[in-house]
Design an enzyme around this catalytic site. Structure first.
Site, short mmCIF file in Angstrom:
data_model
loop_
_atom_site.label_atom_id
_atom_site.label_comp_id
_atom_site.label_asym_id
_atom_site.label_seq_id
_atom_site.Cartn_x
_atom_site.Cartn_y
_atom_site.Cartn_z
N GLU A 101 30.10 2.24 -10.36
CA GLU A 101 30.09 0.90 -10.95
C GLU A 101 31.11 0.69 -12.06
O GLU A 101 31.61 -0.42 -12.22
CB GLU A 101 28.69 0.59 -11.49
CG GLU A 101 27.62 0.38 -10.43
CD GLU A 101 27.82 -0.90 -9.65
OE1 GLU A 101 28.14 -1.94 -10.27
OE2 GLU A 101 27.66 -0.86 -8.42
N SER A 150 -29.18 -5.67 6.68
CA SER A 150 -30.36 -4.96 6.17
C SER A 150 -30.08 -4.19 4.89
O SER A 150 -31.03 -3.72 4.23
CB SER A 150 -30.88 -3.99 7.24
OG SER A 150 -31.36 -4.72 8.35
#
Length: 738
Positions: free
Chosen positions: A149, A415
């Site tokens: 870079e 249940s």
């Protein structure tokens, strides 16, 4: 007068050029302001008569003249260009705040979420990762970034004229914008202060801010700020977040090949992300390695070794069920500490080892049986007696669905809701030995059928709960009233709104797995309702405590004798009932649940150490293929609890109540999909004692004649019961009572 006239001297133009009058005054042809036509013609004639000489020198002087003129005008243009540039800089600079007010904005705060033993569960916040010092991170990362870079980063003053010139030439020759001349300092300035707009104003401001950054901060500080804030794609800001995102490790442990991949992402983070295009990310990383070799950062051998490393295969999103926990914590944090303005560390109650065990169990069972049984999702919640959540799995795969089924999905518990019905009945004076007649009953137009259409006649409440008999649960709800059942459920920890009708006995009101599991915790801890929590402590990165859970007092919500009776009854569910696949070495109790047409399958069970709830189903509510709570949920619960209790001393469940009637359960009467494992087929024998007679509020429920000992009303009376029917209750019947 004559003498004065004779003494005047008149100018004369007739004398020869070289002659002068005796008086010393004469004017020649050269002294004329405008030469005479005769003289000019004579000069032109003379010039034409002379032969040309020195033609080559004249040509040379002409080339030099052109170059001189070109240099002159270039110099003039440069001056005017400089003046124009200075004017633009002054103009746009004047629109910025005074330099004395410039300051580095705070980095977006990171929220580091760790397990009970300090392992990372996740990072949240805009950055997605904590800040890492340049001296802490892998040295390959800054070297790779600089090589690809900004190779002159340590020598320029914030702007790189060489790099800028090279980029301009490349762009002009290429006919399009292919390279940028921005330095790392300029990129940092843009990230810190500016918008990404490509305008002249923003570029000028970027340059001014870059010069200011270089003046105020060292190169090390600038590079560190850059690496901790720059975007690396896939939602990761900063090297720590990116390392965790792509490699599942800290930036401190990144290898050379991994550092090259991270550096390569900076050109186009979203497009080159290995989560999106692993091949493109790999090709770009090889360019980074070559640049590092050219800059002398690595040797040729290191480059070759790194290039031969296998390509990174990053998932499309963060994986791991612990992210469900992290998301839940992020929702709770604002209520505990307000807005997060700096990096914090959240210490959770979650045990990462148990979390992974739970995730593996859910995924393994779905992988094995999902297609065959039409099951696509599962959830698991485990809570200790203090209310601390030790594990929570919100779905099959977090990377494909971030919806948390454990804490957000409301489903019918079936249940698994019945313990609150039986608890309300016990609180009204019944006991596990109370007898009811399991037979078809009709409440209005509603007939609550048993699973498989089987009925067992005279049974105790303990047996009815162990076998999950719907008719008995409906009878008890009618006896104590639906409102008493709703009150008991809310008192235990259910937070969702419950409809107070008779069908609530079969769990028709929807709840989440988290709240249903939390409502079973009082059974495990002796009757106390703790505050369910995920967070133990919140601190700043430097150790300042912002919040701490001190436990506090948990109120008693169930009497000790009722807890003992409930534990005795629900132990039967594991020992001889519908959840025999869940049985293991520890004393355990719980309840299975299956909603209509097997849309939901549950098992909520507990020991004196942990309460764990498991749910299986489908997000679209489609029916599974005869999956009950005693099947997949009980299996997942068994796997998890066996691992969770390894090397933990065995403890009995709270309460000492013992059932006394003989056991009436016949093993082959249990549905075939809940057949017990070989190790769980035996049950303790129980002494005989007469069954208790209970008046069911005018419903003439069965009891025992005090003189003859014969059973009165072996079946419910005609106004309650009816002929045996094998029919399926529709949702419309449940909702309307018709």
């Amino acid at each position: 007068m004559a003498n004065r006239k004779d003494s005047r001297i008149e100018p004369s133009f007739e004398a020869s050029p070289g002659a002068r009058s005796s008086a010393g005054f004469s004017v020649s042809e050269e002294d004329r302001v405008v030469p005479s036509n005769r003289k000019a013609a004579a000069k032109r004639k003379s010039s034409k008569a002379k032969p040309p000489r020195g033609g080559r020198g004249k040509s040379r002087r002409g080339v030099f003249g052109v170059l001189a003129r070109l240099f002159y005008w270039c110099f003039v243009l440069a001056i005017w260009g400089g003046i124009a540039t200075a004017g633009i800089v002054v103009y746009y600079g004047a629109k910025m705040p005074a330099a004395t007010t410039w300051a580095i904005p705070d980095r977006a705060p990171n929220i580091k979420i760790v397990s009970v033993d300090g392992q990372l569960l996740g990072n949240r916040g805009m950055s997605g990762g904590e800040a890492v010092g340049l001296h802490e991170m892998s040295p390959y990362i800054p070297e790779a970034v600089i090589a690809i870079e900004d190779r002159r980063f340590y020598s320029h003053f914030g702007i790189d004229p060489i790099g800028l010139s090279r980029a301009m030439v490349t762009n002009v020759l290429g006919g399009h914008f292919s390279q940028g001349g921005s330095t790392l300092t300029q990129q940092l300035a843009k990230n810190l202060f500016l918008t990404p707009d490509r305008t002249l104003e923003r570029k000028v401001q970027e340059v001014l801010l870059a010069l200011w950054l270089e003046h105020k901060h060292t190169k090390v500080q600038i590079l560190e700020m850059y690496l901790n804030r720059v975007y690396f794609g896939s939602g990761a800001y900063g090297v720590e977040a990116a390392s965790r995102r792509y490699f599942g490790k800290s930036a401190r442990d990144v290898t050379l090949s991994e550092a090259a991949l991270l550096a390569g992402l900076l050109k186009a983070p979203s497009r080159l992300s290995p989560a999106r295009d692993p091949k493109a990310a790999e090709q770009r990383s090889q360019l980074v390695l070559a640049a590092m070799r050219d800059e002398g950062k690595i040797s040729a051998k290191e480059m070759t070794t790194a290039m031969s490393a296998p390509a990174t295969r990053s998932p499309s999103y963060w994986t791991g069920s612990e992210n469900y926990v992290a998301d839940t914590i992020m929702e709770e944090l604002p209520d505990l500490i307000g807005d997060v303005r700096r990096d914090i560390v959240v210490d959770t109650t979650v045990d990462l080892t148990l979390q992974k065990l739970a995730e593996q169990s859910i995924r393994r069972l779905i992988d094995q049986s999902g297609k065959k049984l039409n099951v696509s999702q599962g959830a698991l919640v485990s809570i200790d007696n203090s209310g601390a959540v030790r594990a929570m799995v919100g779905g099959y795969d977090y990377s494909t669905s971030q919806f948390d089924r454990a804490s957000e999905a409301r489903r019918q518990p079936g249940s698994a809701f019945k313990p609150f019905v039986y608890m309300a009945a016990l609180e009204s004076g019944r006991t596990p030995d109370s007898v009811r007649n399991d037979a078809p009953i009709k409440i209005g137009n509603w007939t609550p059928d048993n699973y498989g259409g089987k009925y067992f006649g005279k049974v105790t409440l303990a047996t009815a709960l162990a076998k999950s008999l719907n008719s008995v649960a409906a009878q008890l709800t009618m006896e104590v009233g639906p409102n008493a059942v709703v009150e008991a459920a809310h008192r235990m920890g259910i937070q969702s709104e419950l409809t107070a009708n008779t069908s609530i006995a079969l769990g028709t009101s929807e709840v989440t797995p988290l709240e249903l599991t939390s409502a079973y915790v009082p059974f495990a801890n002796g009757g106390y309702k703790p505050d369910i929590h995920f967070i133990r402590r919140v601190t700043t990165s430097d150790g300042k405590v912002l919040y701490e859970n001190n436990g506090g007092g948990a109120p008693r919500v169930v009497k000790p004798d009722v807890v003992g009776m409930m534990n005795s009854m629900m132990t039967g569910t594991v020992e001889i009932g519908t959840a025999r696949k869940a049985a293991f070495a520890w004393p355990a109790a719980g309840k299975t649940g299956t909603s209509q047409n097997s849309r939901d399958a549950w098992f909520i069970g507990y020991t004196a150490n942990l309460t764990t709830g498991v749910w299986f189903g489908n997000d679209d509510g489609s029916a599974m293929k005869k999956v009950t709570g005693g099947a997949l949920p009980a299996q997942a619960w068994h796997e998890f609890m066996v691992a969770a209790h390894e090397s933990v001393p065995v403890r009995p469940l709270p309460g000492t109540w013992k059932s006394t009637p003989p056991d009436t359960i016949v093993p082959d009467e249990i549905p075939s999909d809940t057949a017990p494992p070989a190790a769980a087929t035996q049950s303790a024998s129980r002494p005989v004692r007469p069954a208790e007679t209970v008046d069911a509020g005018g419903l003439a429920m069965p009891g025992v004649d005090g003189t003859t000992g014969s059973i009165k009303h072996p079946v419910p009376p005609g106004n309650v019961g009816g002929p045996v029917k094998k029919r399926q209750t529709s949702i419309l019947d449940i909702l309307t009572g018709g």
